[in-house]
Design a protein around this motif. Structure first.
Motif, PDB file in Angstrom:
ATOM      1  N   ILE A 199       0.834  -1.207   0.000  1.00 38.23           N
ATOM      2  CA  ILE A 199       0.000   0.000   0.000  1.00 38.23           C
ATOM      3  C   ILE A 199       0.866   1.253   0.000  1.00 38.23           C
ATOM      4  CG2 ILE A 199      -1.648   1.330   1.406  1.00 38.23           C
ATOM      5  CD1 ILE A 199      -2.932  -1.381   2.141  1.00 38.23           C
ATOM      6  N   GLY A 200       1.951   1.219   0.741  1.00 39.87           N
ATOM      7  CA  GLY A 200       2.837   2.383   0.805  1.00 39.87           C
ATOM      8  C   GLY A 200       3.823   2.465  -0.349  1.00 39.87           C
ATOM      9  N   GLY A 201       3.841   1.458  -1.191  1.00 40.19           N
ATOM     10  CA  GLY A 201       4.737   1.510  -2.341  1.00 40.19           C
ATOM     11  C   GLY A 201       6.152   1.047  -2.063  1.00 40.19           C
ATOM     12  N   ILE A 202       6.407   0.586  -0.834  1.00 37.70           N
ATOM     13  CA  ILE A 202       7.744   0.055  -0.508  1.00 37.70           C
ATOM     14  C   ILE A 202       7.962  -1.226  -1.314  1.00 37.70           C
ATOM     15  CG2 ILE A 202       9.243  -0.798   1.335  1.00 37.70           C
ATOM     16  CD1 ILE A 202       8.496   1.796   2.335  1.00 37.70           C
ATOM     17  N   ILE A 203       6.930  -2.060  -1.341  1.00 41.41           N
ATOM     18  CA  ILE A 203       6.928  -3.202  -2.248  1.00 41.41           C
ATOM     19  C   ILE A 203       6.171  -2.738  -3.487  1.00 41.41           C
ATOM     20  CG2 ILE A 203       6.096  -5.550  -2.619  1.00 41.41           C
ATOM     21  CD1 ILE A 203       6.361  -5.938   0.431  1.00 41.41           C
ATOM     22  N   GLU A 204       6.872  -2.696  -4.624  1.00 42.56           N
ATOM     23  CA  GLU A 204       6.304  -2.004  -5.780  1.00 42.56           C
ATOM     24  C   GLU A 204       5.382  -2.885  -6.619  1.00 42.56           C
ATOM     25  OE1 GLU A 204       9.466  -0.119  -7.885  1.00 42.56           O
ATOM     26  OE2 GLU A 204      10.040   1.119  -6.165  1.00 42.56           O
ATOM     27  N   ASP A 205       5.748  -4.141  -6.729  1.00 43.89           N
ATOM     28  CA  ASP A 205       5.006  -5.011  -7.640  1.00 43.89           C
ATOM     29  C   ASP A 205       4.137  -5.962  -6.830  1.00 43.89           C
ATOM     30  OD1 ASP A 205       4.087  -6.737  -9.533  1.00 43.89           O
ATOM     31  OD2 ASP A 205       6.033  -7.063 -10.498  1.00 43.89           O
ATOM     32  N   SER A 206       2.838  -5.981  -7.109  1.00 46.81           N
ATOM     33  CA  SER A 206       1.952  -6.842  -6.321  1.00 46.81           C
ATOM     34  C   SER A 206       2.318  -8.315  -6.490  1.00 46.81           C
ATOM     35  CB  SER A 206       0.484  -6.607  -6.688  1.00 46.81           C
ATOM     36  OG  SER A 206       0.248  -6.988  -8.026  1.00 46.81           O
ATOM     37  N   LYS A 207       3.012  -8.640  -7.566  1.00 47.10           N
ATOM     38  CA  LYS A 207       3.439 -10.040  -7.761  1.00 47.10           C
ATOM     39  C   LYS A 207       4.410 -10.478  -6.658  1.00 47.10           C
ATOM     40  CE  LYS A 207       2.932 -10.464 -12.780  1.00 47.10           C
ATOM     41  NZ  LYS A 207       3.521  -9.370 -13.591  1.00 47.10           N
ATOM     42  N   GLU A 208       5.119  -9.504  -6.115  1.00 46.76           N
ATOM     43  CA  GLU A 208       6.074  -9.825  -5.046  1.00 46.76           C
ATOM     44  C   GLU A 208       5.354 -10.393  -3.813  1.00 46.76           C
ATOM     45  OE1 GLU A 208       9.571  -8.922  -4.654  1.00 46.76           O
ATOM     46  OE2 GLU A 208       9.575  -8.831  -6.834  1.00 46.76           O
TER      47      GLU A 208
ATOM     48  N   GLN B   3     -15.951   3.766   2.021  1.00 44.26           N
ATOM     49  CA  GLN B   3     -14.664   4.282   2.495  1.00 44.26           C
ATOM     50  C   GLN B   3     -14.152   3.521   3.723  1.00 44.26           C
ATOM     51  OE1 GLN B   3     -17.512   6.057   2.224  1.00 44.26           O
ATOM     52  NE2 GLN B   3     -17.129   8.169   1.561  1.00 44.26           N
ATOM     53  N   VAL B   4     -14.866   2.484   4.120  1.00 41.33           N
ATOM     54  CA  VAL B   4     -14.464   1.728   5.320  1.00 41.33           C
ATOM     55  C   VAL B   4     -13.854   0.388   4.890  1.00 41.33           C
ATOM     56  CG1 VAL B   4     -15.254   0.656   7.458  1.00 41.33           C
ATOM     57  CG2 VAL B   4     -16.246   2.839   6.717  1.00 41.33           C
ATOM     58  N   PHE B   5     -12.620   0.170   5.282  1.00 43.35           N
ATOM     59  CA  PHE B   5     -11.873  -1.002   4.812  1.00 43.35           C
ATOM     60  C   PHE B   5     -11.360  -1.843   5.981  1.00 43.35           C
ATOM     61  CE2 PHE B   5     -11.515   2.279   1.635  1.00 43.35           C
ATOM     62  CZ  PHE B   5     -11.678   1.599   0.434  1.00 43.35           C
ATOM     63  N   THR B   6     -11.103  -3.099   5.666  1.00 41.58           N
ATOM     64  CA  THR B   6     -10.273  -3.906   6.567  1.00 41.58           C
ATOM     65  C   THR B   6      -9.100  -4.420   5.738  1.00 41.58           C
ATOM     66  OG1 THR B   6     -11.583  -5.876   6.059  1.00 41.58           O
ATOM     67  CG2 THR B   6     -12.162  -4.676   8.049  1.00 41.58           C
ATOM     68  N   LEU B   7      -8.056  -4.864   6.414  1.00 37.91           N
ATOM     69  CA  LEU B   7      -6.864  -5.321   5.698  1.00 37.91           C
ATOM     70  C   LEU B   7      -6.482  -6.709   6.177  1.00 37.91           C
ATOM     71  CD1 LEU B   7      -4.414  -4.952   3.862  1.00 37.91           C
ATOM     72  CD2 LEU B   7      -3.265  -3.783   5.736  1.00 37.91           C
ATOM     73  N   ARG B   8      -6.639  -7.693   5.274  1.00 38.17           N
ATOM     74  CA  ARG B   8      -6.234  -9.041   5.645  1.00 38.17           C
ATOM     75  C   ARG B   8      -5.703  -9.822   4.448  1.00 38.17           C
ATOM     76  NH1 ARG B   8      -4.399 -11.968   9.813  1.00 38.17           N
ATOM     77  NH2 ARG B   8      -4.670 -14.160   9.396  1.00 38.17           N
ATOM     78  N   THR B   9      -6.369  -9.693   3.324  1.00 42.67           N
ATOM     79  CA  THR B   9      -5.989 -10.510   2.167  1.00 42.67           C
ATOM     80  C   THR B   9      -5.366  -9.642   1.078  1.00 42.67           C
ATOM     81  OG1 THR B   9      -8.128 -10.175   1.089  1.00 42.67           O
ATOM     82  CG2 THR B   9      -7.946 -12.050   2.594  1.00 42.67           C
ATOM     83  N   VAL B  10      -4.847 -10.297   0.074  1.00 41.71           N
ATOM     84  CA  VAL B  10      -4.329  -9.569  -1.075  1.00 41.71           C
ATOM     85  C   VAL B  10      -5.445  -8.735  -1.692  1.00 41.71           C
ATOM     86  CG1 VAL B  10      -3.327  -9.780  -3.385  1.00 41.71           C
ATOM     87  CG2 VAL B  10      -2.541 -11.287  -1.554  1.00 41.71           C
TER      88      VAL B  10
END
Lengths: 564, 564
Positions: free
Chosen positions: A48-57, A128-135
């Motif tokens: 999300i922050g762009g530190i890891i650039e490619d979602s394939k990673e 606008q309400v999210f949770t974060l768990r999966t790809v």
């Protein structure tokens, strides 16, 4: 042998590959509800922050690579909807085309993981309400940010994933407020150590609203209002819920598998459930806390992987045993590293373990070699037995090293005072000749030998009001002038011997310095002259950090607060 | 109680301060031959290179600070010239004014350290020939460099201090050649692991002349000639000898104190010498190697400090015991970190311990998080008992962490295969869900369970010539084309199952990949079909590193060599 695995992430993916390595002939099928297998849960915030650039990673393996190398059928978008143990069959639904079918198994491994805890609040369904768990969650959040360029976010909950996410949202230039009911982020830490984490989070421009209860979300023309109990609402462009996870065990429950605490799957140390030929691993299972011996839940990748391997061994006729978890974990919070292993003082108290601790502020490496930084280290032990119970460290370089060394020592059943004997590797860029872990051991040894008596933050108030005791601050005059605890009189340690006549022999002396080291020396001097002496663990450095933190938590109102 | 301490560096300085903390009334005098006390031996090379800028940084304490805080008399430039145990007296010479006097003691602690080993060679007295041990040595070298701006240096000896110095001389822009008789730098490492160190040293422009014997030094009009056996001399502007240290024990010997190996002072685990009331600590004493149980010498700051503390405890009536050393050490070699604990394979062989090892090449942290780097890790265990014996790691970030975790595990007497169970802290910036230490444990567990059979570098030649065996390289075609071992046939692992009919079932199969991981998978596949399989520990990565190193060592002539 036909093996079915429910869930293709950490525990499930590890088990699948291991089963293949143990049994070339096994027929292995993994059903994964999401569209991805073997993905790196712990990397999601960094995408999300762009530190890891490619979602394939984010996906360590794909269904194709599993098939090619391991002859494992990885069925993504397939949800197991029921288990029929008596027939050794699972019902499966293909989420892409809606088709349902049954599959038989000889051995079944449940690795369903956990789902984000979703409180029953109004407005949970808002876009606008999210949770974060999966790809998928990650891609959704990332997409929302890319499309809507939100300028602000409220994060509900301040645990591991939450804090990692906060850092990444700040990377994107967003205003971030963390709101939660507990007055402390990162519950594996004690409040004193959490104060250092709070300080770093605030320093990086994140607003903390601790001790506030979220009551719901209301769509506004611009953004969303986060409703709070007894407070004005918080306005933000998006909300992310990260208030924890709950074992995803409805399948197991419906199949009649015995459950453990908080709805988790109960397993023995071979990762066997209560029903024959059904195993379970990962975030959904109940494990043993190695220190307390109590049932516990951990949502950590390390234990999940180990459990997957052990389940695989036993599925293939082996006899492997999971030894439980210390809950060892580490987190990067901006430039800070915070790490923990074993139990904290809160848990010790809950469990009725009579525990004590030392706090020290050693350098990450030799002071004379450039770049060393101070860490704060708390090591907890049982009072009577000096059994090593846990540790918490916050700092920079070398924090992860010391927590892992202590984790190994706890695992091996070492006494806390025996940390002094560890022969650790020293060179100026890496450590000191007396490594921080050794130093903690020296201090605990001094307590065990009766050479060091301590007092703690929770004793300060009583001591400050006790007229029968003497309170000394033995730092330099300049340090003292820069801030001190009311009622503590300044006599610099190097002048102490000249001022003994001013200190009554008949009264106990409570001594404080900046970190606890010089005050220990002062205590030893005073003890040599017959005084009864107590040393403040952690020093004024700890005291002032906690004090400031508490003050800010109280002051932190939600609108227009100035925490600069 | 009147305590005299001979030597005011690591062991002596630590003991002095500790004695004061234990006994406010003790009369403590330290005699230090050099002009400095409590100096940071390990920092000296970094002062020469300018990494440590101020020479004051090298002394952790001064005689003044010792007096002020601890009431300890630190007499620098004072040499103890004789011990008279029967009268409990030492003879002391003031090196500044030549005056001699006697001092009585109740307790005497010898912490004389070690002196650089000086071979009897011609030209040792030349002004361009230096040794590095004390602050004075450092200042002398630094001054010589500042005044004469030497462009080149020959370093005789490639141990810890030598390599640290080399890095610092390169920082100054000097041409550096290391010459020594052993064909390997850093003797605590096995030759395979040393090959990685050699590679880094060469990469940074240092010339290695290994396997050459220095016979003396000759002054030339420009610079100095280093004479070599059977070779043309090496010309350089300065020479630094760093071929090791020898315990400085003439005082102890003359006093009739029992000596140990290589002239060291024999002590028991209370740090008591053979003469009552005389203790010893630091580089001069003989200690126990924790792994072998044999007498050993270590010249390391960590053990010296621990011994000083223990001697102090016992001098003050306590009962503390030194548990021996694992020889844990770490060194920064340019950008490389190399660390070791316990014993290596060479020592295991010498000691008649039947040992085996695994070699792995894990990432320092999760591959999907930026900045991770590969390390090479060798973990050694006893064949029958799976007792953990030692480890060597070379790499970058996180090397020091893993060696310390393993050091703790050895100290605690853990089985090598139990490394798999350690609950270490994981987050993407710090580690992987399966930490490198866990991975080593998994591999050793696989060996213990009979699931992994290995072959090693020393077996390669025999296997390559054995017509009865099958040799497989299961890397991709591209990897194979980039370099492989003669006689190893390429079948990529993911195609292996399709080519089984080409592999005779009746012959043992030796499998190699890049790091040893895919070849393990290949071995498991083949085992599943009934093959007898052996996996090459460390893979082609290790093989090619060793091969190249050996080739370069042979090629390395001393003039005009091209090692680019």
């Amino acid at each position: 042998m036909k093996v079915i695995i429910v869930g293709g992430v950490a525990g499930g993916a590890t088990a699948a590959a291991r089963i293949r390595r143990l049994d070339e002939k096994a027929e292995i099928t993994v059903f994964e509800r999401s569209g991805y297998v073997s993905y790196a849960n712990c990397g999601l915030p960094y995408y999300i922050g762009g530190i890891i650039e490619d979602s394939k990673e984010l996906t360590l393996q794909t269904p194709e690579s599993f098939l090619e190398r391991f002859q494992i059928k990885m069925k993504v978008q397939h949800e197991v909807t029921a288990i029929h143990p008596e027939r050794k069959i699972v019902s499966v639904k293909n989420l892409e085309n809606g088709q349902e079918f049954e599959e038989t198994y000889d051995k079944l491994l449940l690795s369903p993981g956990a789902v984000p805890t979703k409180p029953r609040l109004s407005g949970m369904e808002l876009p606008q309400v999210f949770t974060l768990r999966t790809v998928e969650d990650t891609l959704r959040i990332r997409e929302y940010i890319d499309e809507n360029q939100p300028k602000s976010a409220v994060l509900a909950g301040g645990g591991f994933i939450g804090l990692e996410l906060v850092e990444n949202l700040r990377e994107l230039g967003m205003d971030v407020t963390i709101v939660q009911q507990p007055e402390q982020l990162m519950s594996p830490f004690d409040p004193d150590m959490a104060a250092f984490i709070h300080g770093t989070v605030r320093k990086h421009g994140v607003k903390l609203a601790l001790g506030h209860t979220v009551e719901g979300f209301v769509q506004k023309e611009e953004g969303i209002d986060v409703l709070l109990e007894d407070e004005a609402p918080l306005r933000a462009d998006m909300v992310i819920l990260a208030i924890g996870v709950t074992p995803d065990t409805h399948l197991a429950a419906e199949a009649g598998i015995e459950l453990g605490i908080r709805g988790s799957i109960a397993v023995n140390d071979r990762m066997e459930t209560s029903i024959p030929d059904i195993y379970a691993a990962g975030d959904a299972v109940q494990i043993k806390n190695c220190v307390t011996g109590r049932d516990a839940l951990v949502s950590l990748a390390g234990p999940a992987n180990k459990q997957g391997r052990i389940a695989a061994d036993n599925i293939c006729g082996g006899d492997s045993h999971y030894q439980g978890s210390l809950g060892s974990s580490v987190i990067k919070v901006f430039d800070l590293t915070a790490a923990v292993t074993g139990i904290n003082m809160k848990t010790a108290e809950q469990e009725g373990i009579d525990a004590d601790y030392v706090i020290l502020s050693p350098m990450s490496h030799a002071g004379y070699y450039p770049g060393g930084k101070v860490m704060t280290m708390k090591v907890i032990f049982e009072k009577k037995t000096y059994r090593l119970l846990g540790a918490q460290i916050v700092g920079y370089e070398g924090v992860d090293k010391r927590i892992d060394v202590i984790a190994a020592a706890i695992h091996a059943g070492m006494k806390a005072s025996d940390l002094k004997d560890l022969d650790l590797a020293y060179a100026p860029p890496y450590s000191s000749a007396k490594d921080p872990v050794n130093m903690a051991g020296f201090m605990i040894d001094n307590i065990e030998e009766g050479r060091l008596h301590q007092f703690h933050m929770e004793d300060i108030e009583k001591i400050s009001q006790d007229e029968r005791v003497i309170r000394l601050d033995i730092r330099t005059k300049m340090e003292y002038a820069g801030g001190h605890v009311d009622g503590f009189v300044n006599i610099p340690v190097d002048e102490l011997r000249d001022h003994l006549d001013e200190i009554s022999q008949s009264r106990p002396v409570y001594v404080m310095c900046q970190s606890g080291l010089r005050s220990y020396i002062a205590c030893r001097i005073l003890s040599g002259y017959g005084y009864e002496c107590y040393n403040f663990a952690g020093g004024y450095r700890l005291y002032s950090t906690i004090k400031q933190d508490r003050c800010l938590i109280e002051k932190e109102t939600l609108c227009g607060m100035d925490l600069s």
